[in-house]
Design a protein around this motif. Structure first.
Motif, short mmCIF file in Angstrom:
data_model
loop_
_atom_site.label_atom_id
_atom_site.label_comp_id
_atom_site.label_asym_id
_atom_site.label_seq_id
_atom_site.Cartn_x
_atom_site.Cartn_y
_atom_site.Cartn_z
N GLU A 150 59.35 117.60 -40.43
CA GLU A 150 58.90 118.87 -40.70
C GLU A 150 59.86 119.81 -40.01
O GLU A 150 59.44 121.02 -40.24
N ASN A 151 60.65 119.29 -39.04
CA ASN A 151 61.46 120.42 -38.30
C ASN A 151 62.92 120.24 -38.55
O ASN A 151 63.71 121.43 -38.12
N VAL A 152 63.37 119.55 -39.69
CA VAL A 152 64.72 119.66 -40.05
C VAL A 152 65.00 120.98 -40.72
O VAL A 152 66.06 121.52 -40.20
N SER B 182 60.22 117.15 -28.59
CA SER B 182 61.44 118.04 -28.66
C SER B 182 62.74 117.50 -28.75
O SER B 182 63.49 117.94 -29.55
N MET B 183 62.90 116.36 -28.00
CA MET B 183 64.18 115.61 -28.07
C MET B 183 64.12 114.77 -29.27
O MET B 183 65.50 114.80 -30.03
N ALA B 184 63.16 114.13 -29.82
CA ALA B 184 63.27 113.42 -30.98
C ALA B 184 63.58 114.22 -32.27
O ALA B 184 64.42 113.58 -33.03
N THR B 185 63.02 115.35 -32.25
CA THR B 185 63.23 116.53 -33.58
C THR B 185 64.99 116.76 -33.38
O THR B 185 65.55 116.91 -34.45
N THR B 186 65.31 116.92 -32.06
CA THR B 186 66.49 117.32 -31.93
C THR B 186 67.72 116.17 -32.49
O THR B 186 68.54 116.38 -33.05
N ILE B 187 67.24 114.91 -31.94
CA ILE B 187 67.95 113.86 -32.30
C ILE B 187 68.25 113.42 -33.65
O ILE B 187 69.17 113.15 -34.31
N GLU C 179 57.67 125.19 -30.51
CA GLU C 179 57.06 124.23 -30.04
C GLU C 179 56.48 123.08 -31.15
O GLU C 179 55.81 123.52 -32.29
N ILE C 180 56.97 121.93 -30.97
CA ILE C 180 56.89 120.99 -32.20
C ILE C 180 55.35 120.63 -32.02
O ILE C 180 54.52 120.59 -30.95
N ASP C 181 54.70 120.38 -33.39
CA ASP C 181 53.27 119.88 -33.34
C ASP C 181 53.14 118.55 -32.71
O ASP C 181 53.88 117.96 -32.46
N GLY C 182 51.91 118.20 -33.05
CA GLY C 182 51.51 116.69 -32.62
C GLY C 182 50.10 116.70 -31.77
O GLY C 182 49.74 117.34 -31.29
N ALA C 183 49.79 115.34 -31.96
CA ALA C 183 48.49 115.22 -31.21
C ALA C 183 48.74 114.85 -29.75
O ALA C 183 49.02 113.56 -29.36
N GLY C 184 49.18 115.78 -28.97
CA GLY C 184 49.40 115.67 -27.62
C GLY C 184 50.82 115.28 -27.46
O GLY C 184 51.46 115.24 -28.20
N HIS D 26 60.39 122.71 -27.46
CA HIS D 26 59.47 122.12 -26.56
C HIS D 26 58.19 121.57 -27.46
O HIS D 26 58.31 121.34 -28.61
N SER D 27 56.99 121.00 -26.92
CA SER D 27 55.96 120.46 -27.88
C SER D 27 54.62 120.91 -26.97
O SER D 27 54.73 121.08 -25.61
N THR D 28 53.47 121.05 -27.42
CA THR D 28 53.17 120.18 -28.54
C THR D 28 52.11 121.11 -29.48
O THR D 28 51.39 120.74 -30.29
N SER D 29 52.34 122.61 -29.41
CA SER D 29 51.21 123.32 -30.08
C SER D 29 51.38 123.99 -31.30
O SER D 29 50.70 124.55 -31.82
N GLY D 30 52.65 123.50 -31.78
CA GLY D 30 53.05 123.76 -33.34
C GLY D 30 53.23 125.36 -33.45
O GLY D 30 52.33 125.66 -34.07
N SER D 31 54.09 125.67 -32.82
CA SER D 31 54.29 127.29 -33.11
C SER D 31 55.71 127.97 -32.73
O SER D 31 56.46 126.86 -32.17
N TYR D 32 56.12 128.92 -33.07
CA TYR D 32 57.53 129.47 -32.79
C TYR D 32 57.33 130.58 -31.65
O TYR D 32 56.89 131.81 -32.33
N LEU D 33 57.54 130.36 -30.61
CA LEU D 33 57.31 131.44 -29.68
C LEU D 33 58.74 132.11 -29.47
O LEU D 33 59.80 131.51 -29.31
#
Lengths: 483, 483
Positions: free
Chosen positions: B403-405, B192-197, B384-389, B317-324
């Motif tokens: 993919e979140n920019v 979540s932080m990485a996509t934001t930065i 929720e950013i996607d990703g393997a865990g 948040h992460s990591t389920s790859g969705s927009y809640l």
């Protein structure tokens, strides 16, 4: 890649132990999956206080999420049907880091890197034992194309100097042109071994699908000695198990003096020609040894070459990126026309320059493998694989082995017959309604055999052009042109 | 990347110390270069017994090769002019391994990964201190586009909750639509932080060259709080400095009970709606805290939102790859048409599905950030950013932030006016010599402002077609269509 092939394993295991004792989180988290065929399950889990809000939904209608050991016990006490996917996330995470490193390096592969060739545990290079394992793997996977590894002698410290032959009917000595490849005369030049092992796998893997490879393997006896100097190479592993060891010579104790003889100064031809082309000092990196072939390693190579009598040979080194031809001891080359013709083909893949040591590098070296080979009627080379130093970055290894497949392949061809087109020219005008002649000059650029029954056929890629039937050039003797 | 940004450094340094004490080679090898303007030099070196036979020839007419310390002394005693390029090869080799790992990961970059965004030291993610450093770096490099980092409150353990605003005239509160992004409510979700930065750097780096970015930054006030939960995130660093820490909540000691409150259950709207949407148990991962806004972290966010009054927000948040979307506490969404229209654009880059928690995941959650935001008139999302865990392989980080920019960019647009073409149709036949009308329906899909003086112009890509002059649609109110 097996996990224990990779240096990162050692790194991470050591590191893991180290840190886990220091301050890793005490809580163990497990990843579990639970069926959600009953749609009220997620809400029940949340009601139990489980943080499932980042769960993965799996295809089999289960959801996966992470729990503490207390939570896992709670679920078990409630007899909730669950599967533990990851027992301890911290262990999983370390393994993930290792496999990620491997994946990244795998991205640097290209099409002439054989599938069987991967990175070894010593800075990306196979250890002596791993090399033996690779030879066993080749035999296991291609039993009809390669011999079981054979010891052609033992080192000062008693290690086997392994050899394997690739050919059809590998266990029969057929009357076919012989090629020879060796590596690791100098213990700190693992790229020489890596290119050799990759080439071996490449031949084996492409035999069934590539007609040229099949013809070559069927019509050559191709011998490989990937580690001429096992003691020096093992010494580097012992001092620097993750690569970077700088020992060059063998491990001859020299009667308590400095250790080691430079095996590439210990051959007999022009041995000890003078003291400025090899050293009389046991402490020197270029110490020539007590006498020519004083070392069991060089004697083993000498004896083996005498038995198999190759026509062409690569005694590969690294890392200057060049093709050194005989003689090292002298200032001018013998049979320069032949060597240079071939080198100009070798370098088409990698742009390595070629020549004799003195012309290229400004010094002489004597008692070398290639000089000895040439004196024995073998067209012998010292290819120096390129690379950023003796132990290059692991990410560059695949490229470096790859750019040497074709030169090794070509060197294997020219041990026998290899007919190449030298030139072609038109006689007459290629105008509509006219006819003209195409004169094709061919040459058997190989040294080991006559090229038999050579035919040149012309194929036309556009319609409306009539061509003559194929022209037979008859047999072309080695090193001979034919019009 | 600075060398101390990378976890491999720690690995290799520890490892290096460990092994060098055990059995690394005693001999230190140096790489030196010597002038060969005098062409007899190589032969002289060989006569000294130096193993220069794999030297590199440099452009300045020097050659580089490796020597032992004894050999180096010999050359110095002979007053041979030399330059030491590498003092100790074993040190160089360890550093080479580190930089090679970095190079490999860099190969996974793509065009929407900002130059300023690299991998942090904690499993590839920035630590709390590194994030502060990145905010400082942004201010240093783009002083006119971002504020100095500002503390909007402190955590339970007294750490600053940093905020920075990106806009033209960043130090002035302009009357522009406001957007808000936060991350790391849950301490184990560093993506979540990485996509934001990355998005912050991407805006700053593209301002001068990309007209859309410039317009956006000029006409928005974009606020970022990259670490809502510094204590939990620091706790993970302390227990797992190389990543993999699984702490989720803040570090409230809860009066000696189990530690931590789930900050994403501590907001006031529908707080503690029932015990199955958040937990009353301090030992649970979803413990809601003693009361709504009992935690300084959530209070700080509440107070900050009240001041800046954003129109749209991502609390990532992460990591389920969705927009809640809101509401988490209820089974059906408010203003579904607006949220779903936007989500269908967000997902164009990453295919994340969208919906409310109950519809998508089968459970409810209450006291969440997005529900609170919606109740305050903010269109608030939990991407929720996607990703393997929670701690994905480092090689996947660049792809995931990339993919979140665009979704973040779009979310920034719609806080103000953003006019998009909804449909177009032909009236009449597009035949040679005929004329026809093109009916273009537009819509201001944004919520924060009227789109002023909207014009649609037609450009023709082939010759021979005449077009009418641009059509002015006048002003289009927020969430309004215009034909």
């Amino acid at each position: 890649m097996k996990i224990n092939d990779h240096p990162a394993l050692y790194l991470f295991i050591l590191f893991g132990l180290f840190f886990s004792e220091m301050n890793s989180q005490e809580e163990i988290y497990s990843k579990i999956s639970v069926s959600v065929i009953e749609p009220s399950v997620p809400q029940q889990l949340v009601a139990l206080g489980m943080a499932i809000d980042h769960y993965e939904h799996n295809e089999n209608n289960t959801i996966s999420f992470y729990v503490t050991q207390d939570e896992l016990q709670t679920l078990r006490d409630l007899k909730i049907d669950l599967t533990v996917e990851i027992e301890d996330y911290s262990v999983f995470y370390r393994e993930q880091s290792i496999s990620d490193s491997e994946n990244l390096i795998d991205m640097t592969r290209n099409s002439t890197v054989a599938n069987g060739f991967d990175l070894g545990s010593m800075g990306g290079f196979y250890t002596y034992n791993e090399i033996a394992g690779k030879l066993d793997e080749m035999k296991q996977d291609y039993p009809n194309l390669i011999t079981t590894k054979i010891s052609i002698g033992t080192s000062i410290e008693g290690r086997d100097i392994w050899m394997a032959k690739i050919s059809d009917n590998p266990n029969i000595n057929e009357n076919e042109p012989v090629v020879y490849f060796d590596a690791l005369h100098h213990a700190r030049e693992p790229l020489s071994m890596a290119t050799t092992i990759n080439y071996m796998f490449w031949l084996l893997e492409n035999y069934e699908t590539d007609g040229q490879v099949k013809f070559l393997v069927d019509h050559r006896e191709i011998y490989f000695v990937p580690v001429v100097n096992p003691d020096g190479y093992e010494y580097n592993r012992q001092t620097n198990p993750n690569g970077g060891g700088f020992w060059r010579k063998n491990r001859n104790p020299n009667d308590g003096n400095c250790v080691g003889v430079d095996l590439n100064r210990n051959y007999s031809f022009a041995y000890a020609n003078n003291n400025s082309c090899s050293s009389p000092d046991p402490c020197s990196g270029t110490y020539r040894g007590e006498s020519a072939f004083s070392e069991p390693e060089t004697s083993a190579i000498r004896d083996f070459l005498a038995v198999v009598a190759p026509k062409t040979a690569f005694s590969t080194h690294s890392t200057s990126g060049s093709y050194l031809m005989p003689y090292g001891f002298d200032t001018s080359p013998p049979e320069f026309d032949i060597y240079s013709e071939w080198a100009s083909i070798f370098l088409s893949e990698n742009d390595y320059p070629y020549g004799v040591t003195f012309q290229m590098l400004g010094y002489t070296s004597c008692g070398t493998t290639r000089d000895f080979m040439h004196s024995e009627g073998i067209y012998g080379w010292t290819p120096e694989i390129d690379g950023a130093g003796f132990w290059p970055p692991q990410s560059t290894i695949f490229d470096l082995v790859s750019e040497n497949v074709y030169p090794m392949f070509y060197n294997s061809w020219i041990a026998g017959a290899y007919v190449d087109i030298q030139s072609h020219k038109l006689l007459g005008d290629a105008l509509p309604g006219e006819s003209f002649s195409l004169v094709v000059e061919t040459k058997n650029v190989g040294v080991g055999a006559s090229a038999e029954n050579v035919t040149v056929a012309i194929e036309v890629s556009v319609s409306g052009v009539m061509v003559s039937p194929p022209v037979n050039y008859g047999n072309i003797e080695a090193r001979t042109r034919a019009d």
